[in-house]
Design a protein around this motif. Structure first.
Motif, mmCIF file in Angstrom:
data_model
loop_
_atom_site.group_PDB
_atom_site.id
_atom_site.type_symbol
_atom_site.label_atom_id
_atom_site.label_comp_id
_atom_site.label_asym_id
_atom_site.label_seq_id
_atom_site.Cartn_x
_atom_site.Cartn_y
_atom_site.Cartn_z
ATOM 1 N N ARG A 8 0.861 -1.132 0.092
ATOM 2 C CA ARG A 8 0.083 0.070 0.051
ATOM 3 C C ARG A 8 0.636 1.209 -0.188
ATOM 4 O O ARG A 8 0.452 2.320 -0.553
ATOM 5 C CB ARG A 8 -0.948 0.017 1.178
ATOM 6 N N LEU A 9 2.061 1.310 0.758
ATOM 7 C CA LEU A 9 2.895 2.276 0.730
ATOM 8 C C LEU A 9 3.570 2.567 -0.579
ATOM 9 O O LEU A 9 3.801 3.735 -0.957
ATOM 10 C CB LEU A 9 3.887 2.181 1.835
ATOM 11 N N VAL A 10 3.728 1.435 -1.033
ATOM 12 C CA VAL A 10 4.680 1.581 -2.729
ATOM 13 C C VAL A 10 3.463 2.035 -3.578
ATOM 14 O O VAL A 10 3.968 3.003 -4.296
ATOM 15 C CB VAL A 10 5.033 0.165 -3.152
ATOM 16 N N MET A 11 2.348 1.885 -3.674
ATOM 17 C CA MET A 11 1.325 2.178 -4.278
ATOM 18 C C MET A 11 1.051 3.682 -4.187
ATOM 19 O O MET A 11 0.717 4.314 -5.180
ATOM 20 C CB MET A 11 -0.173 1.470 -4.295
ATOM 21 N N ALA A 12 1.040 4.183 -3.043
ATOM 22 C CA ALA A 12 0.524 5.480 -2.594
ATOM 23 C C ALA A 12 1.647 6.492 -3.153
ATOM 24 O O ALA A 12 1.322 7.506 -3.452
ATOM 25 C CB ALA A 12 0.542 5.694 -0.960
ATOM 26 N N ILE A 13 3.113 5.885 -2.938
ATOM 27 C CA ILE A 13 4.027 6.648 -3.393
ATOM 28 C C ILE A 13 4.068 6.876 -4.936
ATOM 29 O O ILE A 13 4.355 7.803 -5.181
ATOM 30 C CB ILE A 13 5.549 6.252 -2.780
ATOM 31 N N LEU A 14 3.761 5.771 -5.734
ATOM 32 C CA LEU A 14 3.466 5.874 -7.016
ATOM 33 C C LEU A 14 2.541 7.065 -7.340
ATOM 34 O O LEU A 14 2.579 7.813 -8.541
ATOM 35 C CB LEU A 14 2.970 4.658 -7.768
ATOM 36 N N THR A 61 -7.320 0.598 -2.520
ATOM 37 C CA THR A 61 -8.498 0.372 -3.599
ATOM 38 C C THR A 61 -7.746 -0.188 -5.024
ATOM 39 O O THR A 61 -8.110 -1.196 -5.486
ATOM 40 C CB THR A 61 -9.356 1.771 -4.145
ATOM 41 N N ALA A 62 -6.619 0.328 -5.252
ATOM 42 C CA ALA A 62 -5.976 -0.083 -6.387
ATOM 43 C C ALA A 62 -5.287 -1.389 -6.359
ATOM 44 O O ALA A 62 -5.258 -2.257 -7.176
ATOM 45 C CB ALA A 62 -4.844 1.120 -6.762
ATOM 46 N N LEU A 63 -5.076 -1.666 -5.212
ATOM 47 C CA LEU A 63 -4.406 -3.103 -4.722
ATOM 48 C C LEU A 63 -5.524 -4.123 -4.715
ATOM 49 O O LEU A 63 -5.435 -5.219 -4.501
ATOM 50 C CB LEU A 63 -3.480 -2.852 -3.563
ATOM 51 N N GLY A 64 -6.842 -3.700 -4.431
ATOM 52 C CA GLY A 64 -7.966 -4.451 -4.369
ATOM 53 C C GLY A 64 -8.106 -5.154 -2.949
ATOM 54 O O GLY A 64 -8.657 -6.214 -2.678
ATOM 55 N N SER A 65 -7.290 -4.381 -1.925
ATOM 56 C CA SER A 65 -7.540 -5.128 -0.556
ATOM 57 C C SER A 65 -7.271 -3.861 0.452
ATOM 58 O O SER A 65 -6.825 -2.787 0.061
ATOM 59 C CB SER A 65 -6.298 -6.006 -0.287
#
Length: 225
Positions: A87-93, A221-225
């Motif tokens: 989730r942190l990796v995605m949020a930084i993206l 949401t993007a990660l589906g979890s």
């Protein structure tokens, strides 16, 4: 918004417009004779890569088509390998998605601003060269980041891993581990440690943290979890 930040954003906008103009000229110069580009306003769809596919790490999309959510599979895989929060990796993206991520445009921008970062995770050369040491991608080059989004995500995840290793077991500041890692990703490890000791983030660091908070639910949401 303060006058200083307004001037700063106007200057950035002008530089980006100039970079876009350079990008258009570069694309025009490199268009083969007899090739007709798509009509204005028409977007050519780029297939979304899947983790493990030969093309997954070398996908390129039009500036307007990039969505970090399309890379959820790669984010989960690389975060798991590095032992960090997906989730942190995605949020930084999402934090770093404020500018167009097109390889030709990134390289045009880098000619104007040589110290600019590369790739969808906006990583600088020195950081990439340090992070890749001893890793599976040690033979890869920073200049590959604009074309290889999976590599960009992999390097981001391992950089977060390295930042986490530098955090003390406890800290006095009222920040979560993910918040400190995000601040470290944006401002560097020494600044991250200063924040952990209680230093107050400046305008830019606070803005980065605010964007992280705004993107936190989106990342889930993007990660589906």
């Amino acid at each position: 918004m303060s006058d200083f930040r307004a001037v700063r954003y106007r200057r950035l906008a002008l530089m980006m417009v100039f970079a876009l103009a350079v990008y258009v000229l570069v694309r025009a110069a490199n268009t083969p004779q007899g090739h007709t580009p798509p009509p204005a306003g028409k977007t050519v769809a780029t297939p979304t890569p899947s983790a493990g596919s030969p093309s997954a790490s070398r996908s390129s999309a039009a500036p307007s088509s990039y969505d970090p959510a399309d890379y959820a599979s790669q984010v989960r895989t690389r975060a798991r390998e590095a032992g960090v929060s997906a989730r942190l990796v995605m949020a930084i993206l999402y934090n770093e998605a404020y500018k167009p991520h097109d390889p030709a445009l990134e390289r045009a921008w880098q000619k104007i601003k040589p110290g600019a970062a590369f790739g969808i995770a906006d990583m600088h050369r020195a950081t990439f060269d340090e992070v890749k040491k001893g890793r599976d991608f040690a033979d890869r080059d920073w200049t590959e980041l604009p074309d290889d989004r999976d590599l960009a995500i992999e390097a981001e995840a391992w950089y977060l891993h390295d930042l986490a290793a530098r955090l003390p077991a406890q800290w006095s500041a009222p920040y979560t581990k993910d918040e400190l890692l995000a601040l470290g990703y944006d401002a560097g490890p020494d600044t991250m440690l200063a924040f952990a000791r209680g230093a107050t983030p400046g305008t830019d660091a606070q803005a980065y943290l605010d964007r992280l908070h705004a993107n936190w639910a989106k990342a889930k949401t993007a990660l589906g979890s």
